[in-house]
Design a protein around this motif. Sequence first.
Motif, short mmCIF file in Angstrom:
data_model
loop_
_atom_site.label_atom_id
_atom_site.label_comp_id
_atom_site.label_asym_id
_atom_site.label_seq_id
_atom_site.Cartn_x
_atom_site.Cartn_y
_atom_site.Cartn_z
N ILE A 62 0.89 -1.30 0.02
CA ILE A 62 0.05 -0.14 0.04
C ILE A 62 0.92 1.25 -0.06
O ILE A 62 0.90 2.22 -0.86
N GLY A 63 2.16 1.16 1.01
CA GLY A 63 2.73 2.51 0.72
C GLY A 63 3.41 2.66 -0.54
O GLY A 63 3.72 3.76 -0.82
N LEU A 64 3.86 1.45 -1.20
CA LEU A 64 4.51 1.68 -2.60
C LEU A 64 3.61 2.28 -3.50
O LEU A 64 3.65 2.93 -4.24
N THR A 65 2.34 1.67 -3.52
CA THR A 65 1.30 1.98 -4.57
C THR A 65 0.92 3.45 -4.40
O THR A 65 0.86 4.28 -5.43
N PHE A 66 0.87 3.92 -3.14
CA PHE A 66 0.31 5.29 -3.16
C PHE A 66 1.26 6.15 -2.73
O PHE A 66 0.95 7.42 -2.20
N ASP A 67 2.54 5.83 -2.80
CA ASP A 67 3.93 6.67 -2.65
C ASP A 67 3.82 7.33 -0.99
O ASP A 67 3.82 8.57 -0.84
N LEU A 68 3.39 6.64 0.01
CA LEU A 68 3.28 6.91 1.28
C LEU A 68 4.53 7.14 1.85
O LEU A 68 5.48 6.38 1.52
N SER A 69 4.72 8.22 2.51
CA SER A 69 5.86 8.43 3.40
C SER A 69 5.91 7.31 4.73
O SER A 69 4.93 6.98 4.76
N SER A 70 7.01 7.39 5.28
CA SER A 70 7.22 7.04 6.75
C SER A 70 5.88 7.21 7.46
O SER A 70 5.30 6.20 8.12
N ALA A 71 5.36 8.32 7.67
CA ALA A 71 4.35 8.97 8.26
C ALA A 71 3.04 8.29 7.93
O ALA A 71 2.34 7.59 8.85
N GLY A 72 2.83 8.16 6.44
CA GLY A 72 1.76 7.49 6.09
C GLY A 72 1.80 6.03 6.35
O GLY A 72 0.77 5.46 6.58
N ILE A 73 2.88 5.45 6.07
CA ILE A 73 2.85 3.84 6.31
C ILE A 73 2.59 3.61 7.89
O ILE A 73 1.93 2.76 8.12
N LYS A 74 3.15 4.37 8.70
CA LYS A 74 2.82 4.40 10.20
C LYS A 74 1.19 4.71 10.49
O LYS A 74 0.83 3.73 11.34
N ALA A 75 0.81 5.62 9.75
CA ALA A 75 -0.72 5.91 10.13
C ALA A 75 -1.40 4.61 9.53
O ALA A 75 -2.53 4.27 10.13
N PHE A 76 -1.05 3.96 8.35
CA PHE A 76 -1.80 2.77 7.97
C PHE A 76 -1.80 1.86 9.02
O PHE A 76 -2.89 0.90 8.94
N ASN A 77 -0.62 1.48 9.71
CA ASN A 77 -0.62 0.46 10.61
C ASN A 77 -1.44 0.91 11.72
O ASN A 77 -1.87 -0.01 12.33
N VAL A 78 -1.48 2.00 12.09
CA VAL A 78 -2.60 2.35 13.21
C VAL A 78 -3.98 2.23 12.93
O VAL A 78 -4.66 1.62 13.38
N LEU A 79 -4.18 2.58 11.47
CA LEU A 79 -5.38 2.37 10.91
C LEU A 79 -5.90 0.70 10.85
O LEU A 79 -6.96 0.56 11.41
N LEU A 80 -4.91 -0.16 10.69
CA LEU A 80 -5.15 -1.68 10.53
C LEU A 80 -5.56 -2.07 12.05
O LEU A 80 -6.45 -2.76 12.27
N TRP A 81 -4.47 -1.52 12.81
CA TRP A 81 -4.98 -2.11 14.39
C TRP A 81 -6.12 -1.45 14.82
O TRP A 81 -6.64 -2.19 15.61
N ALA A 82 -6.66 -0.11 14.49
CA ALA A 82 -7.78 0.41 15.19
C ALA A 82 -9.06 -0.34 14.61
O ALA A 82 -9.90 -0.57 15.25
N VAL A 83 -8.88 -0.82 13.22
CA VAL A 83 -10.11 -1.49 12.51
C VAL A 83 -10.20 -2.77 13.35
O VAL A 83 -11.27 -3.15 13.52
N GLN A 84 -8.99 -3.48 13.87
CA GLN A 84 -9.06 -4.66 14.32
C GLN A 84 -9.62 -4.57 15.75
O GLN A 84 -10.24 -5.50 16.26
N LYS A 85 -9.17 -3.65 16.56
CA LYS A 85 -9.26 -3.55 18.05
C LYS A 85 -10.66 -2.70 18.43
O LYS A 85 -11.29 -2.98 19.41
#
Length: 162
Positions: A62-85
């Motif tokens: 996802i990070g590569l596809t959307f050219d996410l920076s380190s902050a974007g990738i970290k936010a995506f990880n938080v998003l995945l965690w939040a969706v699960q929890k």
Amino acid sequence: ETNPFLELMTIPMKGKRIQVSRLGRDDNVLVNQNTGEKFGTHVTTFKRVDSEQFVKLFTANIGLTFDLSSAGIKAFNVLLWAVQKQAFAKDQVLLDSRALDDFLKSYDSLKLSYATLKRGINELEKAQIIAKTMRKGFYFINPNFVFNGDRIAFTTLIERDC
């Protein structure tokens, strides 16, 4: 006697399987809408991984596809965690400072500031992975990117500019 590379190829590799096929044969067609051209090669990699590897590979792609920076990738990880929890509805999640604190408690070794999370959230909005709701801190989830499935295919088409 005959070229072995003319038919569908499946190449077993360590931990994965690579399938190579020609585009333009049978139903395996990629069509240039301007020229009608139907040629190319399709390379598909099949790889079976555990849940932790799946999340890491999914996030990285996802990070590569959307050219996410380190902050974007970290936010995506938080998003995945939040969706699960703690997803509040099937299509909404809370991404605020408390959610970040709870996320960081789950992953002792990670360091992430709220300012960095906000920068990453802005990237996720721009990439249309999430969208703001009317409630502060709540975001709609794009179900095409955040889902409970166990497989995903990423395809990158590389076309030479003539």
